[in-house]
Design a protein around this motif. Structure first.
Motif, PDB file in Angstrom:
ATOM      1  N   ASN A 121       0.800  -1.226   0.000  1.00  0.00           N
ATOM      2  CA  ASN A 121       0.000   0.000   0.000  1.00  0.00           C
ATOM      3  C   ASN A 121       0.828   1.270   0.000  1.00  0.00           C
ATOM      4  N   ASN A 122       2.136   1.150   0.036  1.00  0.00           N
ATOM      5  CA  ASN A 122       3.017   2.313  -0.068  1.00  0.00           C
ATOM      6  C   ASN A 122       3.776   2.233  -1.398  1.00  0.00           C
ATOM      7  N   PHE A 123       3.597   3.264  -2.215  1.00  0.00           N
ATOM      8  CA  PHE A 123       4.195   3.253  -3.542  1.00  0.00           C
ATOM      9  C   PHE A 123       5.133   4.453  -3.697  1.00  0.00           C
ATOM     10  N   TYR A 124       6.247   4.207  -4.360  1.00  0.00           N
ATOM     11  CA  TYR A 124       7.231   5.252  -4.625  1.00  0.00           C
ATOM     12  C   TYR A 124       7.321   5.451  -6.142  1.00  0.00           C
ATOM     13  N   HIS A 125       7.165   6.699  -6.571  1.00  0.00           N
ATOM     14  CA  HIS A 125       7.143   7.000  -7.993  1.00  0.00           C
ATOM     15  C   HIS A 125       8.246   8.016  -8.334  1.00  0.00           C
ATOM     16  N   LEU A 126       8.830   7.851  -9.498  1.00  0.00           N
ATOM     17  CA  LEU A 126       9.698   8.857 -10.099  1.00  0.00           C
ATOM     18  C   LEU A 126       8.984   9.375 -11.339  1.00  0.00           C
ATOM     19  N   ARG A 127       8.754  10.668 -11.377  1.00  0.00           N
ATOM     20  CA  ARG A 127       8.078  11.263 -12.530  1.00  0.00           C
ATOM     21  C   ARG A 127       9.000  12.286 -13.191  1.00  0.00           C
ATOM     22  N   LEU A 128       9.174  12.176 -14.493  1.00  0.00           N
ATOM     23  CA  LEU A 128       9.987  13.092 -15.279  1.00  0.00           C
ATOM     24  C   LEU A 128       9.081  13.986 -16.106  1.00  0.00           C
ATOM     25  N   GLY A 129       9.490  15.226 -16.315  1.00  0.00           N
ATOM     26  CA  GLY A 129       8.668  16.157 -17.079  1.00  0.00           C
ATOM     27  C   GLY A 129       9.492  17.079 -17.944  1.00  0.00           C
ATOM     28  N   THR A 182      10.902  28.908 -24.718  1.00  0.00           N
ATOM     29  CA  THR A 182      11.308  28.590 -23.351  1.00  0.00           C
ATOM     30  C   THR A 182      11.265  27.077 -23.159  1.00  0.00           C
ATOM     31  N   TYR A 183      12.350  26.502 -22.656  1.00  0.00           N
ATOM     32  CA  TYR A 183      12.431  25.066 -22.400  1.00  0.00           C
ATOM     33  C   TYR A 183      12.517  24.825 -20.892  1.00  0.00           C
ATOM     34  N   SER A 184      11.918  23.737 -20.437  1.00  0.00           N
ATOM     35  CA  SER A 184      11.992  23.389 -19.018  1.00  0.00           C
ATOM     36  C   SER A 184      12.036  21.873 -18.854  1.00  0.00           C
ATOM     37  N   PHE A 185      12.756  21.433 -17.810  1.00  0.00           N
ATOM     38  CA  PHE A 185      12.912  20.008 -17.510  1.00  0.00           C
ATOM     39  C   PHE A 185      12.828  19.847 -15.992  1.00  0.00           C
ATOM     40  N   GLY A 186      12.297  18.701 -15.543  1.00  0.00           N
ATOM     41  CA  GLY A 186      12.211  18.493 -14.106  1.00  0.00           C
ATOM     42  C   GLY A 186      11.929  17.052 -13.728  1.00  0.00           C
ATOM     43  N   PHE A 187      12.045  16.766 -12.417  1.00  0.00           N
ATOM     44  CA  PHE A 187      11.713  15.447 -11.900  1.00  0.00           C
ATOM     45  C   PHE A 187      11.070  15.585 -10.530  1.00  0.00           C
ATOM     46  N   ILE A 188      10.294  14.569 -10.156  1.00  0.00           N
ATOM     47  CA  ILE A 188       9.655  14.481  -8.845  1.00  0.00           C
ATOM     48  C   ILE A 188       9.779  13.042  -8.350  1.00  0.00           C
ATOM     49  N   ILE A 189      10.185  12.858  -7.092  1.00  0.00           N
ATOM     50  CA  ILE A 189      10.108  11.565  -6.420  1.00  0.00           C
ATOM     51  C   ILE A 189       9.017  11.670  -5.371  1.00  0.00           C
ATOM     52  N   GLN A 190       8.094  10.730  -5.378  1.00  0.00           N
ATOM     53  CA  GLN A 190       6.876  10.879  -4.568  1.00  0.00           C
ATOM     54  C   GLN A 190       6.504   9.562  -3.893  1.00  0.00           C
ATOM     55  N   LYS A 191       6.060   9.664  -2.627  1.00  0.00           N
ATOM     56  CA  LYS A 191       5.531   8.508  -1.907  1.00  0.00           C
ATOM     57  C   LYS A 191       4.021   8.669  -1.763  1.00  0.00           C
ATOM     58  N   THR A 192       3.278   7.607  -2.128  1.00  0.00           N
ATOM     59  CA  THR A 192       1.822   7.617  -2.083  1.00  0.00           C
ATOM     60  C   THR A 192       1.331   6.399  -1.320  1.00  0.00           C
ATOM     61  N   ALA A 248      13.032  18.807  -8.560  1.00  0.00           N
ATOM     62  CA  ALA A 248      13.817  19.948  -9.033  1.00  0.00           C
ATOM     63  C   ALA A 248      13.456  20.242 -10.486  1.00  0.00           C
ATOM     64  N   ASP A 249      13.626  21.497 -10.889  1.00  0.00           N
ATOM     65  CA  ASP A 249      13.345  21.956 -12.256  1.00  0.00           C
ATOM     66  C   ASP A 249      14.502  22.806 -12.759  1.00  0.00           C
ATOM     67  N   PHE A 250      14.653  22.828 -14.086  1.00  0.00           N
ATOM     68  CA  PHE A 250      15.572  23.761 -14.740  1.00  0.00           C
ATOM     69  C   PHE A 250      14.838  24.377 -15.928  1.00  0.00           C
ATOM     70  N   ILE A 251      14.881  25.725 -16.015  1.00  0.00           N
ATOM     71  CA  ILE A 251      14.163  26.463 -17.056  1.00  0.00           C
ATOM     72  C   ILE A 251      15.134  27.422 -17.737  1.00  0.00           C
ATOM     73  N   THR A 252      15.058  27.499 -19.056  1.00  0.00           N
ATOM     74  CA  THR A 252      15.933  28.412 -19.790  1.00  0.00           C
ATOM     75  C   THR A 252      15.192  28.989 -20.987  1.00  0.00           C
ATOM     76  N   ALA A 253      15.523  30.231 -21.345  1.00  0.00           N
ATOM     77  CA  ALA A 253      14.914  30.903 -22.490  1.00  0.00           C
ATOM     78  C   ALA A 253      15.953  31.795 -23.154  1.00  0.00           C
ATOM     79  N   LYS A 254      15.938  31.833 -24.485  1.00  0.00           N
ATOM     80  CA  LYS A 254      16.922  32.598 -25.242  1.00  0.00           C
ATOM     81  C   LYS A 254      16.370  33.999 -25.527  1.00  0.00           C
TER      82      LYS A 254
END
Length: 455
Positions: free
Chosen positions: A243-251, A300-310, A325-331
């Motif tokens: 009943n405890n789940f750990y997820h890694l989500r990329l975006g 504008t480009y952005s990248f990120g990840f989340i580790i989550q317990k549910t 954490a996220d990283f965002i950049t724009a020219k």
């Protein structure tokens, strides 16, 4: 039986009422940085994400609208209404001349509605309104010229850019994709009043003003991919309750560069002040010539990840903690205003933060059900006012306050708050800015949105 039309009307009334509040918001801000580009970029993230330092690209929650990544719209399960406002207080400090200025601003953060198009097929949508930039400055400059005692110039500006958007998201197992499109519109008004002071010669005061209206469509695409970190098969073999789940989500997202169509009106006159302090025209040099042009906005480009317990049990699904954490950049060096460069540079920002809920199921202890958030961010602003670039720093704290204990599976009402402290500029800059922002938002996904079987 309550008709679908009545539900739509309720949502419409809420949206129009919140939009009216946003239009009547007041501002006393004075930011000389907003003179450049299209003004200061407002933080239009959900207030939940603001409390986590701005982490949002990989974040997904069916109970909120994640404005940063349209792929998250796929998780919409019920109709959700989101509204947020922000009060920010700023302290500007100048090294030459040495001075200090305080200002306060109240403005809407966003108005949004999300809903599932098909819960079975994990297909959702969202629409809303956000202010993207704000122009508000009032700067006086005094200087001496040969043959003239002094020159006093008053620079004033107002306006900003807004966004109306509509987006959809679709999910296949752990992979989500989404797209948002909409309309950017606004105005930029710059005025310069100049007075030449001389003991023997009287000079007329001059007023130069430029008003630009602009509008254009845009497109933003987003992706999210979720990976389950648990070995649930091994847990079942060992007869453990899985009943405890750990997820890694990329975006990841890409707000594509686009062009705004603009019309600029120029006005030049000589003027003076009457006894009541009002302005009257002496002579109009340019009564209002209008030219058309383009404003080019970069990608504008952005990248990120989340580790989550549910935690999952028969009573529901509950988030325990999340970190990302996220990283965002724009020219922004590609930004063009009527084919002219401006004091803009390529920008970037790194964000890190998380949240924790002690026990979302504890109905006897309210503070166990509160979600606690914290985060920080660092980066470089897109405005380069003095040619030495503007570094940015910020920390934040936030709370997710449930309005009441959950008694029904479709009843979620939460007040989200965030406090942000930050600075723009460093010892290398002539002007620096310290800010404090308090944001409050209401996320309403309650039973009164659901069509009743019986009245």
């Amino acid at each position: 039986m309550q008709s679908v039309n009545k539900i739509i009307y309720k949502i419409g009334y809420l949206f129009l009422g919140s939009l009216l509040i946003s239009i009547t918001a007041f501002s006393q801000e004075n930011s000389p940085f907003s003179r450049f580009g299209l003004g200061d970029l407002t933080n239009t993230q959900h207030i939940l994400n603001k409390g986590m330092g701005g982490v949002s690209i990989a974040y997904s929650d069916p109970q909120i609208i994640n404005f940063s990544n349209p792929a998250s719209f796929a998780n919409a399960r019920i109709v959700t209404y989101d509204f947020g406002v922000t009060i920010d207080s700023r302290v500007l400090r100048s090294k030459s001349p040495v001075s200090k200025f305080n200002s306060t601003n109240f403005s809407p953060s966003y108005i949004g509605i999300s809903a599932p198009i098909s819960s079975k097929h994990q297909f959702g949508m969202a629409l809303g309104f956000k202010p993207l930039t704000r122009i508000s400055y009032n700067v006086i400059r005094s200087e001496r010229l040969p043959g003239i005692d002094s020159v006093q110039s008053l620079f004033e500006g107002s306006g900003g850019m807004n966004e109306i958007f509509f987006g959809v998201g679709k999910k296949w197992k752990g992979f989500s994709v989404g797209v948002t499109t909409g309309y950017h519109f606004g105005k930029k008004e710059n005025t310069t009043k100049r007075a030449l002071v001389n003991d023997s010669i009287v000079y007329y005061k001059a007023n130069y003003s430029t008003t630009t209206f602009f509008r254009g469509a845009y497109v933003t695409g987003g992706l999210q991919y979720e990976i389950l970190l648990n070995d649930t098969a091994a847990m079942r073999r060992e007869k453990k309750a899985a009943n405890n789940f750990y997820h890694l989500r990329l975006g990841a997202t890409a707000a594509l560069g686009h062009t705004l169509k603009a019309e600029q009106t120029n006005f030049k006159e000589t003027f003076d002040y009457d006894y009541a302090g009002g302005i009257y025209t002496l002579d109009s040099i340019d009564k209002g010539s209008t030219i058309k042009g383009d404003i080019k906005i970069p990608t504008t480009y952005s990248f990120g990840f989340i580790i989550q317990k549910t935690t999952v049990d028969p009573s529901g699904i509950y988030d325990k903690w999340a970190f990302g954490a996220d990283f965002i950049t724009a020219k922004w060096s590609d930004y063009r205003y009527f084919n002219q460069q401006d004091a803009t540079v390529n920008s970037w920002q790194f964000k890190m933060g998380g949240q924790w809920t002690p026990n979302a199921k504890n109905t006897k202890n309210y503070f166990s059900r509160v979600t606690y958030r914290a985060g920080f961010n660092v980066g470089k602003d897109y405005i380069n006012a003095d040619g030495k670039e503007l570094k940015t720093y910020g920390v934040s704290l936030g709370l997710g306050l449930p309005v009441r204990a959950t008694r029904f599976s479709y009843q979620y009402s939460t007040v989200h708050t965030s406090i942000e402290f930050g600075k723009r500029g460093s010892a290398a800059n002539i002007i620096t800015e310290n800010y404090f922002k308090l944001s409050v938002g209401l996320c309403l996904s309650d039973v009164w949105f659901i069509k009743r079987k019986y009245d």
